[in-house]
Design an enzyme around this catalytic site. Structure first.
Site, short mmCIF file in Angstrom:
data_model
loop_
_atom_site.label_atom_id
_atom_site.label_comp_id
_atom_site.label_asym_id
_atom_site.label_seq_id
_atom_site.Cartn_x
_atom_site.Cartn_y
_atom_site.Cartn_z
CG HIS A 73 -1.47 6.39 -2.07
ND1 HIS A 73 -2.61 6.30 -2.51
CD2 HIS A 73 -1.61 5.90 -1.01
CE1 HIS A 73 -3.44 5.64 -1.96
NE2 HIS A 73 -2.81 5.53 -0.85
CG ASP B 90 -1.30 5.73 3.29
OD1 ASP B 90 -1.79 5.25 2.10
OD2 ASP B 90 -2.06 5.95 4.04
CG ASP B 91 0.06 8.98 1.19
OD1 ASP B 91 -0.04 8.81 -0.18
OD2 ASP B 91 -1.10 8.55 1.91
CD GLU C 25 -7.25 6.42 5.85
OE1 GLU C 25 -7.95 6.32 4.85
OE2 GLU C 25 -6.34 6.87 5.98
CG HIS D 139 -1.84 0.93 1.23
ND1 HIS D 139 -3.29 0.61 1.24
CD2 HIS D 139 -1.98 2.10 1.40
CE1 HIS D 139 -4.04 1.82 1.33
NE2 HIS D 139 -3.16 2.93 1.14
N1 ADE Z 1 -4.60 9.01 -0.98
C1 ADE Z 1 -3.45 8.84 -0.44
N2 ADE Z 1 -3.39 8.45 0.76
C2 ADE Z 1 -4.50 8.08 1.19
C3 ADE Z 1 -5.07 7.75 2.36
N3 ADE Z 1 -4.72 7.31 3.47
N4 ADE Z 1 -6.48 7.50 2.28
C4 ADE Z 1 -7.25 7.81 1.41
N5 ADE Z 1 -6.77 8.36 0.20
C5 ADE Z 1 -5.30 8.51 0.23
ZN ZN Z 2 -3.81 4.90 0.99
#
Ligand code: ADE
Ligand code: ZN
Length: 327
Positions: free
Chosen positions: A14, A273-274, A195, A12
């Site tokens: 992005h 995630d990011d 989430e 996961h």
């Molecule tokens: N886009 C990037 N990170 C995200 C996240 N944690 N939840 C939803 N959309 C996203």
């Molecule tokens: Zn995400």
């Protein structure tokens, strides 16, 4: 073995959200785009909460304009991931930010990402696969365009379809057409759910979108019958612990349900995630989990096996990567 060298798999991530702030600032400068307001004084991304995070994320994406930009982005992200021992990753990428959902343009962007990915595989031993994501708050029509892009480019590299964005917009079922289209094209499916919204949202994602994996899914813990369903049906959760704590889903890692979900035999995996938005890396995730829950190399080996079992790549790739974990 040091934590950063331990081999890792991440499901996961992005691609745009993994862009180092300095990379985005560099592109902004090259293109004379003023992005000052999305950065703190120390150069990190500045945002207040989840809604503002999405706004800042989309502002950063405005400098990513050409297939060449995405080649360089993929290269930068994979160099960083490889330095943390990641040997296999799957990345979310949105046609909305790559040609606006046009299939002809998307093909060129995807080819650039795939090329950068294959070069990194040869040079750094990191294997990447792509998952097209639609953006929930862009609505079902844009989602259809994204699903069409995915269906048209499904192959060795582009293996999945999913949905990110604001979980508080609409219902999963609003996007069923896109997920059906992707399933018919033999793409594998995942969706961000549980989430921000609770168990009902996860049930709707499973029933209406028929996904194999859930992005986050952590709030399943609020309904133990659902937890049992996830365990029984082997629905893998792409858990992003530090993302959840940084965005305020949980007040601290010690309050995070990952340990509990795992004890109840839900297949859980670990992702960032990011990463620059949440000041994390795969090394930092592992270190924090080791510190908070006492997890050791055997625990991480199990979580990586969960990830490789749930990976969307073909079985030949899966077997090749799995060898890296048993060396
Ligand atoms: N886009 C990037 N990170 C995200 C996240 N944690 N939840 C939803 N959309 C996203
Ligand atoms: Zn995400």
């Amino acid at each position: 073995m040091s934590m950063s060298q331990l081999p890792k798999a991440e499901l996961h991530l992005h691609l745009e959200g993994a862009a180092p702030p300095a990379f985005i600032r560099g592109l902004a400068k090259e293109k004379s785009i003023d992005l000052q307001k999305i950065f703190n004084g120390d150069g990190t991304y500045a945002y207040r909460d989840f809604a503002h995070f999405l706004t800042v994320y989309e502002a950063a994406c405005t400098v990513l304009q050409t297939p060449e930009d995405f080649y360089r982005l993929t290269q930068a992200v994979l160099e960083e991931s490889a330095s943390h021992g990641v040997v296999y990753a799957e990345t979310f990428v949105s046609p909305d930010f790559c040609g606006g959902g046009d299939v002809v343009a998307w093909r060129e962007y995807m080819a650039a990402m795939q090329e950068a990915s294959e070069a990194a595989d040869r040079a750094l031993g990191i294997t990447l696969r792509g998952i097209v994501t639609c953006i929930r708050h862009f609505g079902p029509e844009k989602a259809k365009a994204a699903a069409l892009c995915a269906a048209e480019t499904r192959g060795d590299w582009l293996v999945g379809f999913g949905m990110a964005g604001d979980e508080n917009t609409g219902q999963p079922g609003d996007y069923a057409y896109s997920f059906d289209l992707a399933r018919e094209a033999e793409l594998q499916l995942t969706v961000h759910a549980g989430e921000w919204r609770g168990p009902e949202e996860i049930k709707a994602a499973l029933d209406d979108l028929r996904v194999a994996r859930i992005g986050h899914g952590v709030r399943a813990i609020e309904d133990l019958a659902l937890v049992d369903r996830l365990a029984e049906d082997k629905i893998t959760l792409e858990v992003c612990p530090i993302s959840n704590v940084t965005l305020g889903v949980y007040p601290a890692l010690s309050a995070h349900p990952i340990e509990n979900l795992r004890a109840r035999e839900v297949p859980v995996t670990i992702s960032t995630d990011d990463p620059p938005f949440f000041h994390t890396t795969m090394t930092r995730e592992y270190e924090a989990l080791a510190q908070t829950f006492g997890w050791n190399e055997d625990d991480f080996a199990e979580l990586n096996q969960n990830a490789m079992r749930a990976a969307f790549c073909d079985d030949e790739t899966r077997a090749r990567v799995q060898k890296r974990f048993s060396q």
